[in-house]
Write an enzyme that holds these catalytic residues in place. Sequence first.
Site, PDB file in Angstrom:
ATOM      1  N   HIS A 168      44.868   9.956  22.293  1.00 35.44           N
ATOM      2  CA  HIS A 168      44.149  10.317  21.074  1.00 35.44           C
ATOM      3  C   HIS A 168      43.938   9.169  20.113  1.00 35.44           C
ATOM      4  CE1 HIS A 168      43.919  11.926  16.864  1.00 35.44           C
ATOM      5  NE2 HIS A 168      42.818  12.375  17.428  1.00 35.44           N
ATOM      6  N   GLU A 173      35.254  10.476  23.798  1.00 33.31           N
ATOM      7  CA  GLU A 173      35.107   9.917  22.446  1.00 33.31           C
ATOM      8  C   GLU A 173      35.511   8.450  22.440  1.00 33.31           C
ATOM      9  OE1 GLU A 173      36.965  10.032  17.947  1.00 33.31           O
ATOM     10  OE2 GLU A 173      37.221  11.830  19.177  1.00 33.31           O
ATOM     11  N   GLU A 233      37.601  17.287  26.811  1.00 33.97           N
ATOM     12  CA  GLU A 233      37.486  16.081  25.988  1.00 33.97           C
ATOM     13  C   GLU A 233      38.428  14.964  26.439  1.00 33.97           C
ATOM     14  OE1 GLU A 233      37.702  14.960  21.254  1.00 33.97           O
ATOM     15  OE2 GLU A 233      39.405  15.958  22.189  1.00 33.97           O
ATOM     16  N   ASP A 288      39.713  11.234  24.702  1.00 32.07           N
ATOM     17  CA  ASP A 288      39.684  10.175  23.680  1.00 32.07           C
ATOM     18  C   ASP A 288      40.016   8.872  24.395  1.00 32.07           C
ATOM     19  OD1 ASP A 288      39.229  11.770  21.345  1.00 32.07           O
ATOM     20  OD2 ASP A 288      41.289  12.471  21.481  1.00 32.07           O
ATOM     21  N   HIS A 294      39.844  20.710  23.657  1.00 31.20           N
ATOM     22  CA  HIS A 294      40.213  19.594  22.787  1.00 31.20           C
ATOM     23  C   HIS A 294      41.508  18.929  23.284  1.00 31.20           C
ATOM     24  CE1 HIS A 294      42.020  18.087  18.862  1.00 31.20           C
ATOM     25  NE2 HIS A 294      40.849  17.479  18.902  1.00 31.20           N
TER      26      HIS A 294
END
Length: 312
Positions: free
Chosen positions: A64, A155, A49, A51, A22
């Site tokens: 993020h 994401e 991950e 973002d 994460h």
Amino acid sequence: MSPRVHSTRQKMKTNKKIVIAHRGASGYLPEHTMEAKAMAFAMNPDFIEQDLVLSKDNIPVVIHDIYLDDVTDVATKFTVKKRKDNRYYVIDFTFEELQTLRVSERFNPKTSEQFYKNRFPKGKGNFKLHSFEQEIELIQGLNKSTGKNIGIYPEIKDPEFHKKEGKDLTKIILKTLADYGYKNKQDNCILQCFDAKELERIRVELKSELFLVQLMEFPEEVKNLQHFATYANGIGPWYKQLLDKKVDDKFTFTSLVAGAHKLGLKVHPYTFRADALDEFSSFEEMMQTLLIDASVDGAFTDFPDLVVEFLN
């Protein structure tokens, strides 16, 4: 930067419980820095991950949020770019300008206090922001040099905000992914978004064949599971949505995991943090309860090494 498509296409590991780093190894280094990603890679998660938010010149940046002021020193360098709400937005800066900022451990912009007290000391080190392309090249390059097969888990952040600013973040991300060889469910990429309309658009209108995960944060979204299953391959709920109550020192669970599995959806809850346990007495209890007892298919964690070790 010339996109280097991966020729060795290995199958995606979705049949075992997967570990998702994460924001990288964010329990140990400032989130979404290249250093946090390299450290995460060395910890052998299944996915790392990213973002994604757009810069003023349409470069997908790994950060993020749409804001800069809680992870960088932007407030001391670009006071003129502050918006009326007193926040600084990634979209107001060119990629070159973003490169001049120093990234630090997450903090409260009003009080300057570090969010997780025992993590990497705020303001120390020389960390920078980077582009999505740069991170893909790092992960693909490390896969080549180590013989590993670690995937990416991008994401799409706040697509509605980007649309209001006149930008189609999703189309830019899908093009970048395709340029680097991520096009369908077999490629080692899982694409996630909280915005259900946008994720459905990715499948239906933009005809993406990638593995899609619908992120969830509100209890009422549970009733949309059947609809999510028409376009998504999995869900990413907040882990608290899986917990019911504690009976005789054992957690009981909501019907979310069973309902998702019945519809063929994988379940990847967020976020497993060894330093933010809330209702759990230890990180071991958290991992045992959610990964084993609740039968989820994977987990987002700030501490990928601990979850990898637990599952092994």
